[in-house]
Design an enzyme around this catalytic site. Structure first.
Site, short mmCIF file in Angstrom:
data_model
loop_
_atom_site.label_atom_id
_atom_site.label_comp_id
_atom_site.label_asym_id
_atom_site.label_seq_id
_atom_site.Cartn_x
_atom_site.Cartn_y
_atom_site.Cartn_z
CE LYS B 93 -4.11 -2.03 0.27
NZ LYS B 93 -5.12 -1.87 -0.80
CD GLU B 115 -10.04 4.19 0.78
OE1 GLU B 115 -9.82 5.41 0.67
OE2 GLU B 115 -9.37 3.32 0.18
CB SER B 381 -0.21 -8.03 -1.34
OG SER B 381 -1.11 -8.81 -0.59
#
Ligand SMILES: Cc1ncc(COP(=O)(O)O)c(C=O)c1O
Lengths: 273, 395
Positions: B93, B115, B381
């Site tokens: 991210k 968010e 990830s």
């Protein structure tokens, strides 16, 4: 040909009044009372009515309309009940009626089917807040062939160039959102709002211009519509309906009378009621 | 039809998907963002600063690890792991939040909103806000605040305000609604750092672009290790950012098969979050894409054990890649994902995030269809520390 909405607004203005649009969520507080609410609003002197199509994720709405949408859905509201309410309302009134709501339920219904059905239920126009002018081609053809207006919005941060663009493509009227914010939010510095609406007045030349968001009294309405052809009230009506239908001591006739009075007061001020 | 490499179009379309379905108030904001991004792309100083931060702050390039014991166990292709779990903050991210905060600073925005579902994007946003000294507000579903409490504590420690989204399902969808409502209200000074390849144009494009470093590094690293490219790529798909990051640089390589793994939750006949597998086209959060919705166009609640995949929408580019058949979308259940966590932990000494575990869960099936001379790269990830509470309840 000028639409029923535009004609009605122009006539009202010609008679020396500000046109008043009243918003109510279809199916709130439950689908069985939507018709009587529409009729009460009509009897109160609304120049047109916006019937909200409830959606699970209403992005531009403040709490009152969000919650009304949630409650309507929980009570069984659907596109079908909304169209039925429109049809039954139209059978007894020729007050212009608009559907207002988010795109997804419209797309799911089928864009062409939606506009045809809406037209056959007596709907004159739609307001789709998540459809900016650039995405209008998604619905423009279907709306036009059904003869249904698609109202576009402007906001305080809309550039002059875009206000002209919106006026060029919008049909019915141009909806001036009074604040950069959600429905149901109050107004801070009204000087800035006034300036924005005065400017919009000079840029919107093809369509009537109406102001909405955050109007909850006759005084608000008069102040904000100084430079517009009229005004739209939503969250305040939702709150009123919520209070009336939450009060189990009232009969339906009493609720209807009180709602009509509330709407009339919004237009004329309570002293003249 | 649009070529798969030439997307999005000027109007933000990936085929029929994408677009800018936002209230008029936000139109100037997305236009301004697009202009700032185009300008930044032409500015060598922007790219240099981004590269520098990715290297010295995020820890890029992340390694490409040969998973020898997992390879042996599955008796199929040679398996490599792209180690996004080793990025600062523990997931891919931050590649995106670093990029977006540089844009925010360029645009003179002083207030950042985001968010978050699993909290990984929230942590990655809070982290870059701390690094750049900007105010940070993160919207998070009340249910997710509960199940990802460690990340809530991290965000608060990093100086962010975590605001619970209490409407609807109280998960990622509702946190996104609240973030957009905040944006509508504070559009003048606020930059919305969106956490996946979703939302109105230009977000799906720019989030993809900030993550494509994953695929670009993979290509180079695999070339070095094996002297060739991959035969298959596998990644989990929530909104789809880690998958787009890995896939995008390989889209033009016809020999490379791609698998996006969605969350099947309790199973495809129960509550799930398999948007591409079982959803249908519609508009949510500013873009046309696949959605989980009912007959009347109301958004349905997603379900996944993994908060980061618990979303009823998906990025528009994935919708497009599904329709043109370039990427195959499959799904893994909650139970399979938990087995995936155990499998990678036991064989490779890597505890993956529950999101990542969905991709791992698909490997045993994929391995059966491939041969030992073939190579598959799985996007690891994120790491699983944040999920230890949930995982421990199942083991
Ligand atoms: C580790 C990890 N992987 C994957 C995802 C899913 O997001 P996306 O599909 O955008 O990569 C998340 C989201 O929170 C995550 O934390």
């Amino acid at each position: 040909m000028e639409s029923r909405i535009t004609t009605r607004i122009r006539q009202t203005v010609a008679a020396g009044y500000k046109a008043m649009g009243i918003f109510i969520t279809s199916g709130f507080p439950n689908p069985d009372v939507t018709l009587e609410i529409l009729n009460a609003i009509d009897a109160g002197g609304a120049d047109f009515i916006e019937l909200g199509m409830p959606f699970s994720d209403p992005l531009a709405e403040g709490l009152p309309i969000q919650q009304s949408s949630e409650r309507a859905l929980a009570a069984g509201a659907s596109m079908k009940t909304t169209m039925e309410a429109a049809l039954r309302f139209r059978a007894g009134s020729d007050t212009p009626l608009l559907l207002m709501g988010y795109l997804n339920p419209v797309i799911r219904f089928g864009v062409s089917n939606f506009f045809q059905t809406a037209a056959s239920c007596g709907v004159d126009g739609v307001i789709l807040p998540d459809l900016p002018p650039s995405e209008r081609p998604l619905v423009a053809g279907a709306a036009e062939s059904a003869g249904v207006d698609v109202i576009q919005l402007i906001a305080p941060n809309t550039s002059d160039e875009r206000i002209r663009l919106v006026d060029d493509v919008s049909s019915g009227f141009v909806y001036a959102v009074s604040i950069t914010g959600l429905t149901g939010t109050g107004h801070g510095q009204s000087g800035a709002v006034n300036q924005y609406l005065r400017k919009a007045r000079t840029l919107v030349t093809h369509n009537p211009l109406l102001v909405g968001f955050g109007i909850s009294s006759h005084e608000d309405a008069m102040r904000l519509s100084e430079h517009t052809d009229g005004f739209i009230v939503g969250s305040a009506v939702i709150r009123k309906v919520d209070a009336l239908y939450g009060d189990s001591s009232l009969t339906s006739a009493e609720r209807a009378a009180a709602l009509s009075r509330f709407v009339r007061d919004l237009k004329q001020g309570s002293s003249q009621a | 039809m649009t070529s798969i490499l030439d997307t999005p179009s000027e109007t933000g379309r990936f085929g029929d998907y994408g677009g800018i379905f936002v209230p008029e108030i936000l139109v100037p904001a997305v236009e301004e963002l697009l202009a700032a991004y185009r300008e930044a792309q032409r500015d060598p100083a922007f790219q240099a600063e981004l590269d520098q931060l990715l290297h010295t702050y995020v820890g890029r390039p992340t390694p490409l690890t040969f998973a020898n014991r997992l390879t042996d166990e599955l008796c199929g292709p040679r398996i490599y792991l792209k180690r996004e779990d080793l990025c600062h903050t523990g997931a891919h991210k931050i590649n995106n939040t670093i990029g977006q905060i540089l844009l925010a600073r360029r645009m003179g925005k002083t207030r950042i909103i985001a968010e978050t579902g699993a909290g990984q994007h929230g942590v990655a946003t809070a982290t870059v806000c701390a690094k750049f000294g900007l105010e940070c507000i993160v919207y998070m579903g009340a249910e997710d605040i509960e199940r990802q409490n460690l990340n809530v504590l991290r965000m608060r420690l990093l100086g962010a305000e975590v605001r619970p989204a209490t409407s609807g399902s109280q998960t990622l969808k509702d946190a996104t609604n609240e973030a957009i409502r905040d944006w509508v209200t504070n559009v003048e000074d606020t930059f919305y750092i969106i956490g996946s390849v979703v939302g109105p144009h230009p977000y799906p494009m720019l989030v993809r672009d900030f993550h494509r470093v994953i695929g670009r590094e993979t290509r180079e690293q695999l070339q070095k290790a094996e002297g060739r490219g991959p035969d298959a790529l596998v990644a989990c798909v929530g909104g789809g950012s880690n998958a787009m990051g890995l896939f995008y640089p390989f889209l033009g390589d016809e020999g490379v098969a791609m698998y996006g793994v969605e969350a099947a939750g309790e199973g495809l006949d129960g509550r799930h979050a398999a948007t591409l597998t079982l959803g249908s086209p519609g508009i949510l959060h500013g873009a046309m894409s696949y959605l989980l919705q009912d007959e009347d166009g109301q958004i349905e609640l997603a379900h996944s054990v993994s908060a980061g995949l618990d979303y009823p929408g998906v990025g528009p580019e994935h919708a497009f890649l599904k329709d043109v058949g370039r990427v195959t979308y499959v799904s893994a259940t909650d139970d399979e994902a938990l087995e995936g966590v155990k499998l990678l932990s036991r064989t490779e000494g890597i505890i993956p995030a529950l999101e990542t575990a969905h991709a791992i869960a698909y490997l045993p099936k994929l391995a059966k269809t491939m041969t030992p001379d073939q190579i598959v790269v799985l996007n690891c990830s994120g790491r699983g520390d944040k999920d230890m509470g949930t995982i421990s309840r199942y083991i």
